[in-house]
Design a protein around this motif. Structure first.
Motif, PDB file in Angstrom:
ATOM      1  N   GLN A   1     -15.266   6.988  -1.349  1.00  9.63           N
ATOM      2  CA  GLN A   1     -15.572   8.409  -1.263  1.00  9.63           C
ATOM      3  C   GLN A   1     -15.003   9.031   0.012  1.00  9.63           C
ATOM      4  O   GLN A   1     -14.500  10.152  -0.010  1.00  9.63           O
ATOM      5  N   GLY A   2     -15.084   8.295   1.124  1.00 10.04           N
ATOM      6  CA  GLY A   2     -14.530   8.823   2.368  1.00 10.04           C
ATOM      7  C   GLY A   2     -13.031   9.011   2.295  1.00 10.04           C
ATOM      8  O   GLY A   2     -12.497  10.021   2.770  1.00 10.04           O
ATOM      9  N   THR A   3     -12.323   8.042   1.696  1.00 11.93           N
ATOM     10  CA  THR A   3     -10.872   8.163   1.559  1.00 11.93           C
ATOM     11  C   THR A   3     -10.504   9.330   0.652  1.00 11.93           C
ATOM     12  O   THR A   3      -9.549  10.076   0.922  1.00 11.93           O
ATOM     13  N   LEU A   4     -11.274   9.506  -0.420  1.00 12.00           N
ATOM     14  CA  LEU A   4     -11.014  10.625  -1.326  1.00 12.00           C
ATOM     15  C   LEU A   4     -11.283  11.963  -0.652  1.00 12.00           C
ATOM     16  O   LEU A   4     -10.536  12.937  -0.860  1.00 12.00           O
ATOM     17  N   ARG A   5     -12.329  12.022   0.164  1.00 11.65           N
ATOM     18  CA  ARG A   5     -12.635  13.278   0.862  1.00 11.65           C
ATOM     19  C   ARG A   5     -11.537  13.621   1.864  1.00 11.65           C
ATOM     20  O   ARG A   5     -11.140  14.785   1.998  1.00 11.65           O
ATOM     21  N   VAL A   6     -11.045  12.623   2.594  1.00  5.91           N
ATOM     22  CA  VAL A   6      -9.985  12.881   3.572  1.00  5.91           C
ATOM     23  C   VAL A   6      -8.714  13.354   2.875  1.00  5.91           C
ATOM     24  O   VAL A   6      -8.090  14.350   3.274  1.00  5.91           O
ATOM     25  N   SER A   7      -8.296  12.651   1.836  1.00  4.23           N
ATOM     26  CA  SER A   7      -7.074  13.047   1.128  1.00  4.23           C
ATOM     27  C   SER A   7      -7.236  14.406   0.452  1.00  4.23           C
ATOM     28  O   SER A   7      -6.305  15.218   0.439  1.00  4.23           O
ATOM     29  N   GLY A   8      -8.422  14.667  -0.095  1.00  3.71           N
ATOM     30  CA  GLY A   8      -8.649  15.964  -0.731  1.00  3.71           C
ATOM     31  C   GLY A   8      -8.675  17.108   0.254  1.00  3.71           C
ATOM     32  O   GLY A   8      -8.219  18.217  -0.050  1.00  3.71           O
ATOM     33  N   SER A   9      -9.190  16.873   1.464  1.00  3.20           N
ATOM     34  CA  SER A   9      -9.266  17.939   2.459  1.00  3.20           C
ATOM     35  C   SER A   9      -7.896  18.352   2.968  1.00  3.20           C
ATOM     36  O   SER A   9      -7.741  19.454   3.507  1.00  3.20           O
ATOM     37  N   VAL A  10      -6.884  17.495   2.827  1.00  6.65           N
ATOM     38  CA  VAL A  10      -5.520  17.839   3.230  1.00  6.65           C
ATOM     39  C   VAL A  10      -4.631  18.058   2.004  1.00  6.65           C
ATOM     40  O   VAL A  10      -3.408  17.969   2.089  1.00  6.65           O
ATOM     41  N   ALA A  11      -5.284  18.347   0.859  1.00  7.44           N
ATOM     42  CA  ALA A  11      -4.570  18.712  -0.378  1.00  7.44           C
ATOM     43  C   ALA A  11      -3.615  17.627  -0.839  1.00  7.44           C
ATOM     44  O   ALA A  11      -2.467  17.894  -1.191  1.00  7.44           O
ATOM     45  N   LYS A  12      -4.084  16.381  -0.834  1.00  9.55           N
ATOM     46  CA  LYS A  12      -3.292  15.259  -1.325  1.00  9.55           C
ATOM     47  C   LYS A  12      -4.109  14.490  -2.348  1.00  9.55           C
ATOM     48  O   LYS A  12      -5.332  14.340  -2.200  1.00  9.55           O
ATOM     49  N   ALA A  13      -3.444  14.013  -3.373  1.00  6.02           N
ATOM     50  CA  ALA A  13      -4.097  13.146  -4.341  1.00  6.02           C
ATOM     51  C   ALA A  13      -3.979  11.701  -3.863  1.00  6.02           C
ATOM     52  O   ALA A  13      -2.974  11.310  -3.283  1.00  6.02           O
ATOM     53  N   LEU A  14      -5.035  10.922  -4.101  1.00  3.93           N
ATOM     54  CA  LEU A  14      -5.029   9.522  -3.690  1.00  3.93           C
ATOM     55  C   LEU A  14      -4.382   8.692  -4.803  1.00  3.93           C
ATOM     56  O   LEU A  14      -4.895   8.603  -5.914  1.00  3.93           O
ATOM     57  N   LEU A  15      -3.249   8.093  -4.491  1.00  9.02           N
ATOM     58  CA  LEU A  15      -2.506   7.264  -5.432  1.00  9.02           C
ATOM     59  C   LEU A  15      -2.685   5.802  -5.038  1.00  9.02           C
ATOM     60  O   LEU A  15      -2.301   5.398  -3.941  1.00  9.02           O
ATOM     61  N   VAL A  16      -3.280   5.018  -5.934  1.00  3.16           N
ATOM     62  CA  VAL A  16      -3.493   3.588  -5.702  1.00  3.16           C
ATOM     63  C   VAL A  16      -2.450   2.815  -6.510  1.00  3.16           C
ATOM     64  O   VAL A  16      -2.366   2.961  -7.734  1.00  3.16           O
ATOM     65  N   ILE A  17      -1.652   2.023  -5.813  1.00  4.72           N
ATOM     66  CA  ILE A  17      -0.601   1.225  -6.451  1.00  4.72           C
ATOM     67  C   ILE A  17      -1.009  -0.243  -6.377  1.00  4.72           C
ATOM     68  O   ILE A  17      -1.293  -0.764  -5.295  1.00  4.72           O
ATOM     69  N   THR A  18      -1.048  -0.889  -7.531  1.00  6.29           N
ATOM     70  CA  THR A  18      -1.395  -2.308  -7.622  1.00  6.29           C
ATOM     71  C   THR A  18      -0.163  -3.089  -8.055  1.00  6.29           C
ATOM     72  O   THR A  18       0.464  -2.752  -9.070  1.00  6.29           O
ATOM     73  N   ILE A  19       0.181  -4.099  -7.272  1.00  5.83           N
ATOM     74  CA  ILE A  19       1.349  -4.935  -7.567  1.00  5.83           C
ATOM     75  C   ILE A  19       0.871  -6.204  -8.285  1.00  5.83           C
ATOM     76  O   ILE A  19       0.017  -6.924  -7.771  1.00  5.83           O
ATOM     77  N   LYS A  20       1.414  -6.445  -9.444  1.00  7.10           N
ATOM     78  CA  LYS A  20       1.068  -7.633 -10.226  1.00  7.10           C
ATOM     79  C   LYS A  20       2.303  -8.522 -10.326  1.00  7.10           C
ATOM     80  O   LYS A  20       3.346  -8.100 -10.824  1.00  7.10           O
ATOM     81  N   TRP A  21       2.147  -9.748  -9.839  1.00 11.14           N
ATOM     82  CA  TRP A  21       3.253 -10.697  -9.824  1.00 11.14           C
ATOM     83  C   TRP A  21       3.186 -11.584 -11.055  1.00 11.14           C
ATOM     84  O   TRP A  21       2.183 -12.244 -11.308  1.00 11.14           O
ATOM     85  N   ASN A  22       4.267 -11.566 -11.813  1.00 14.80           N
ATOM     86  CA  ASN A  22       4.316 -12.319 -13.063  1.00 14.80           C
ATOM     87  C   ASN A  22       5.051 -13.645 -12.912  1.00 14.80           C
ATOM     88  O   ASN A  22       5.456 -14.243 -13.906  1.00 14.80           O
ATOM     89  N   CYS A  23       5.229 -14.091 -11.677  1.00 13.92           N
ATOM     90  CA  CYS A  23       5.931 -15.345 -11.417  1.00 13.92           C
ATOM     91  C   CYS A  23       5.497 -15.853 -10.047  1.00 13.92           C
ATOM     92  O   CYS A  23       4.821 -15.128  -9.306  1.00 13.92           O
TER      93      CYS A  23
END
Length: 360
Positions: free
Chosen positions: A305-327
């Motif tokens: 919630q804190g990370t979302l509030r900080v990003s929202g207060s500066v007009a940015k969407a929070l993008l979470v990128i997950t790396i999945k290794w298939n090897c």
């Protein structure tokens, strides 16, 4: 009048005239700048200053008009009761209209604030820093700028020097201009006036080496160039974060022509811009995770919630990128076979997310 384009020519409305030497110059205050010496980043900064100057002139003119309105009316004769009554009636009407106008402005401001408060996660989108900047970006695609930088570095056969996990890169004036426009690294102040030195982050340097194949990095002691496998191991061992995940996310966003810069000031890994930061604000605050789940971020509800509030207060969407290794994690095969999952996180707001009603 010479019709030559100034960086993006058609999108920048500017007063152009011919100098005594026949060169087209841009009239900006007391400093005429040659057209050949400007790029779109400088044009954006000039336009921003001019817009600010125009706003100040409009405000000054408005204040002068307001003062003249209040001081131009003749005084009311003290001994004329009819004129006094008529003046009082008009002042009451004007006062009532002014109160209504102020109430309407306050209502609109309150409505705007409420809209921003309940939709701060929906502010994702290009927010250009000045009028006409979207046209500048359209006429100068980031993919073309990166391609020009790639060709320039390949022809020059430039070699950077490894310094910890960063890379120090010498650049001529044209290469320095392209590095700045493509948003790779940051210039370093030195006493050398002929060469500009740039400091590249680990992800930026390895992207130029591995993905664009336009840069070599050498050992500062022996002077021998590292191969990709050696450079990977050295950078990975000298960084605190998992360099494999960070580089995979950085290369993924760069391949989609996003400008990726460090996001430490917002408490995230990266921030992503649609174009050069001189033209547009960043749209995404990016956090990177591996599938092992060892990173301690966003494990608790309060952190999320804190990370979302900080990003929202500066007009940015929070993008979470997950790396999945298939090897197995062996370079460089792992980079070619990994899968990347993108997820935009939003803050849960009761007034907007409650089932069956938009209000409590």
């Amino acid at each position: 009048m010479n019709n030559a384009a100034l960086a993006n020519g058609e999108s920048c409305e500017r007063l152009m005239h011919e100098s005594n030497s026949g060169n087209t110059v841009l009239a900006t205050g007391n400093f005429p700048l040659k057209e050949d010496d400007l790029n779109f980043v400088e044009v954006a900064r000039i336009m921003d200053k001019e817009l600010e100057s125009d706003e100040n002139e409009v405000i000054d003119e408005y204040l002068k008009d307001s003062m003249s309105m209040h001081t131009s009316e003749p005084p009311i004769p003290y001994n004329d009761p009819e004129l006094k009554r008529e003046s009082l009636r008009k002042s009451e009407i004007d006062s009532g209209e002014e109160k209504k106008s102020l109430a309407e402005i306050a209502r609109k401001q309150k409505s705007t604030k409420s809209l921003l408060a309940t939709n701060n996660t929906q502010l994702c989108g290009p927010r250009w820093k000045g009028k006409g900047f979207s046209l500048i970006a359209r006429d100068n695609p980031m993919s073309n700028i990166v391609k020009q930088l790639q060709n320039s570095l390949m022809k020059a056969s430039i070699s950077g020097k490894l310094s910890g996990s960063n890379v120090i890169l010498p650049a001529r004036s044209d290469q320095s201009n392209l590095l700045d426009r493509a948003c790779f690294g940051r210039p370093i102040s030195t006493l050398d006036r002929e060469t500009t030195w740039f400091q590249l982050g680990p992800e930026e340097a390895f992207y130029l080496v591995h993905s664009l194949k336009c840069l070599s990095i050498s050992d500062p002691e022996s002077g021998l160039a590292f191969d990709h496998d050696q450079l990977w191991k050295i950078i990975d061992s000298s960084t605190n974060e998992n360099f494999l995940n960070m580089y995979a996310a950085y290369a993924h966003l760069r391949s989609k022509n996003w400008v990726v810069r460090p996001g430490i000031q917002y408490g995230v890994d990266f921030v992503a811009y649609r174009h050069h930061p001189a033209l547009v604000h960043s749209e995404y605050a990016v956090l990177v995770f591996g599938e092992d789940g060892l990173r301690p971020r966003l494990r608790e509800w309060a952190d999320l919630q804190g990370t979302l509030r900080v990003s929202g207060s500066v007009a940015k969407a929070l993008l979470v990128i997950t790396i999945k290794w298939n090897c197995p994690l062996s370079f460089p095969i792992c980079l070619e076979q990994c899968s990347i999952e993108e997820r935009v996180m939003e803050r849960w707001i009761p007034q907007r997310n409650r089932d069956g009603s938009s209000q409590v």
